[in-house]
Each structure stands twice: as C-alpha cells, then as structure tokens.
Design a protein around this motif. Sequence first.
Motif, mmCIF file in Angstrom:
data_model
loop_
_atom_site.group_PDB
_atom_site.id
_atom_site.type_symbol
_atom_site.label_atom_id
_atom_site.label_comp_id
_atom_site.label_asym_id
_atom_site.label_seq_id
_atom_site.Cartn_x
_atom_site.Cartn_y
_atom_site.Cartn_z
ATOM 1 N N UNK A 63 0.840 -1.204 0.000
ATOM 2 C CA UNK A 63 0.000 0.000 0.000
ATOM 3 C C UNK A 63 0.870 1.247 0.000
ATOM 4 N N UNK A 64 1.956 1.203 0.754
ATOM 5 C CA UNK A 64 2.855 2.357 0.839
ATOM 6 C C UNK A 64 3.524 2.634 -0.503
ATOM 7 N N UNK A 65 3.793 1.606 -1.287
ATOM 8 C CA UNK A 65 4.412 1.804 -2.599
ATOM 9 C C UNK A 65 3.496 2.607 -3.514
ATOM 10 N N UNK A 66 2.221 2.267 -3.512
ATOM 11 C CA UNK A 66 1.257 3.009 -4.340
ATOM 12 C C UNK A 66 1.174 4.465 -3.875
ATOM 13 N N UNK A 67 1.170 4.669 -2.568
ATOM 14 C CA UNK A 67 1.127 6.030 -2.032
ATOM 15 C C UNK A 67 2.418 6.759 -2.369
ATOM 16 N N UNK A 68 3.546 6.050 -2.306
ATOM 17 C CA UNK A 68 4.847 6.637 -2.648
ATOM 18 C C UNK A 68 4.826 7.174 -4.077
ATOM 19 N N UNK A 69 4.334 6.365 -4.994
ATOM 20 C CA UNK A 69 4.283 6.790 -6.394
ATOM 21 C C UNK A 69 3.389 8.008 -6.555
ATOM 22 N N UNK A 70 2.230 7.995 -5.926
ATOM 23 C CA UNK A 70 1.309 9.129 -6.030
ATOM 24 C C UNK A 70 1.908 10.389 -5.404
ATOM 25 N N UNK A 71 2.523 10.259 -4.236
ATOM 26 C CA UNK A 71 3.124 11.415 -3.563
ATOM 27 C C UNK A 71 4.296 11.962 -4.377
ATOM 28 N N UNK A 72 5.097 11.072 -4.948
ATOM 29 C CA UNK A 72 6.211 11.505 -5.792
ATOM 30 C C UNK A 72 5.694 12.237 -7.027
ATOM 31 N N UNK A 73 4.616 11.715 -7.589
ATOM 32 C CA UNK A 73 4.012 12.343 -8.756
ATOM 33 C C UNK A 73 3.502 13.745 -8.410
ATOM 34 N N UNK A 74 2.777 13.857 -7.320
ATOM 35 C CA UNK A 74 2.252 15.166 -6.899
ATOM 36 C C UNK A 74 3.386 16.137 -6.596
ATOM 37 N N UNK A 75 4.435 15.643 -5.945
ATOM 38 C CA UNK A 75 5.602 16.466 -5.647
ATOM 39 C C UNK A 75 6.224 17.004 -6.934
ATOM 40 N N UNK A 76 6.408 16.111 -7.886
ATOM 41 C CA UNK A 76 7.020 16.498 -9.157
ATOM 42 C C UNK A 76 6.125 17.489 -9.909
ATOM 43 N N UNK A 77 4.822 17.278 -9.889
ATOM 44 C CA UNK A 77 3.914 18.193 -10.571
ATOM 45 C C UNK A 77 3.937 19.577 -9.929
ATOM 46 N N UNK A 78 4.017 19.627 -8.602
ATOM 47 C CA UNK A 78 4.123 20.921 -7.929
ATOM 48 C C UNK A 78 5.426 21.611 -8.301
ATOM 49 N N UNK A 79 6.506 20.827 -8.366
ATOM 50 C CA UNK A 79 7.807 21.384 -8.725
ATOM 51 C C UNK A 79 7.782 21.915 -10.158
ATOM 52 N N UNK A 80 7.123 21.191 -11.050
ATOM 53 C CA UNK A 80 7.017 21.641 -12.446
ATOM 54 C C UNK A 80 6.281 22.975 -12.507
ATOM 55 N N UNK A 81 5.190 23.089 -11.764
ATOM 56 C CA UNK A 81 4.410 24.337 -11.772
ATOM 57 C C UNK A 81 5.249 25.509 -11.260
ATOM 58 N N UNK A 112 19.061 27.079 -16.718
ATOM 59 C CA UNK A 112 18.981 26.203 -15.552
ATOM 60 C C UNK A 112 17.535 25.802 -15.274
ATOM 61 N N UNK A 113 16.625 26.772 -15.344
ATOM 62 C CA UNK A 113 15.206 26.478 -15.107
ATOM 63 C C UNK A 113 14.645 25.545 -16.173
ATOM 64 N N UNK A 114 15.065 25.735 -17.430
ATOM 65 C CA UNK A 114 14.613 24.839 -18.505
ATOM 66 C C UNK A 114 15.082 23.408 -18.250
ATOM 67 N N UNK A 115 16.339 23.270 -17.830
ATOM 68 C CA UNK A 115 16.876 21.937 -17.559
ATOM 69 C C UNK A 115 16.113 21.282 -16.415
ATOM 70 N N UNK A 116 15.820 22.052 -15.368
ATOM 71 C CA UNK A 116 15.063 21.520 -14.233
ATOM 72 C C UNK A 116 13.651 21.123 -14.672
ATOM 73 N N UNK A 117 13.019 21.966 -15.480
ATOM 74 C CA UNK A 117 11.665 21.696 -15.976
ATOM 75 C C UNK A 117 11.641 20.388 -16.764
#
Length: 143
Positions: A63-81, A112-117
Amino acid sequence: MRHIWIIIAIAVLASCEKTEDEKAAPLMQCIEQLYSEGKYHEVLDSIVSLRDKHPRAVESRKRALAIWQEASLKNAQEDIAKTDSALQATLEQIERTSDLYTANMLRAKRDSLKARYEAMCGVVRIIHVKQNEGKDSVNINKE
C-alpha cells in the motif's frame, strides 16, 4: 503431560502477538493522513521510516508503494508548476532588461530552469510508466 500444557500455553501466547502489518497500521494511518493533507515530503519520509521499522509488513509496504508513487508524482507536478512560473518570470525579465550583464545572468538562470523543468517532466513520465507497469502486473497476477 505437564510439558504439553506448557507448549500449548507458549503457542497460545505466540499466536496472540501482533503481525507485522498490524504493528505497521498506525504508521500507515499517519501516512494516509499526511497524503490527504497534501504533505507529500512528509509522506515520503514516513514511508522510508515504515520500510526501516517494519521490513516484514508486506501488505503495508505494498500500500505504501502506491502512495509513494502518487506522492512523488504530486511532488514532481508541484515542482514543475513552480519551475514553470519562475521560467516565465525570468523570460519576462530578459525582455525588459537592457543591461548586457544582467541579461546574460538571466539567460543562465533561464537555461537552468529549462533543464530543471525538463528533468521534472521526465520524472513524471517515469512515474506514469511505473504506475502502468504495476497495473499490468496486478492484472497478470489475477489471471
């Protein structure tokens, strides 16, 4: 005869011990609560803690693995924004500046921002692939 009763008593006491998943349940509840509150960094830290403290809690770890993937995804999407907003602001600053040094420094920041994006977009793609692989393996196991 006395030895049999001792063995039975030990077996009964041993069977009353909580399973690893039962021991991990409070931490899983905390992880799910943090996820629902949108505290994704804390979710990831808590999952690492779960893995360390309860390595044999198989169902909880699944169960934690599925949550890990979702949390990582949300984290990455916030970082992209955030990165995209900073990139747009930097592009506007480049357009407005007339100082060559400042413009060059802003261009370096832009690069640098483009590379991070682009890197974060890659992370999102990888997470989506892993999530789809997980769904495929679940379907394969059910057949």
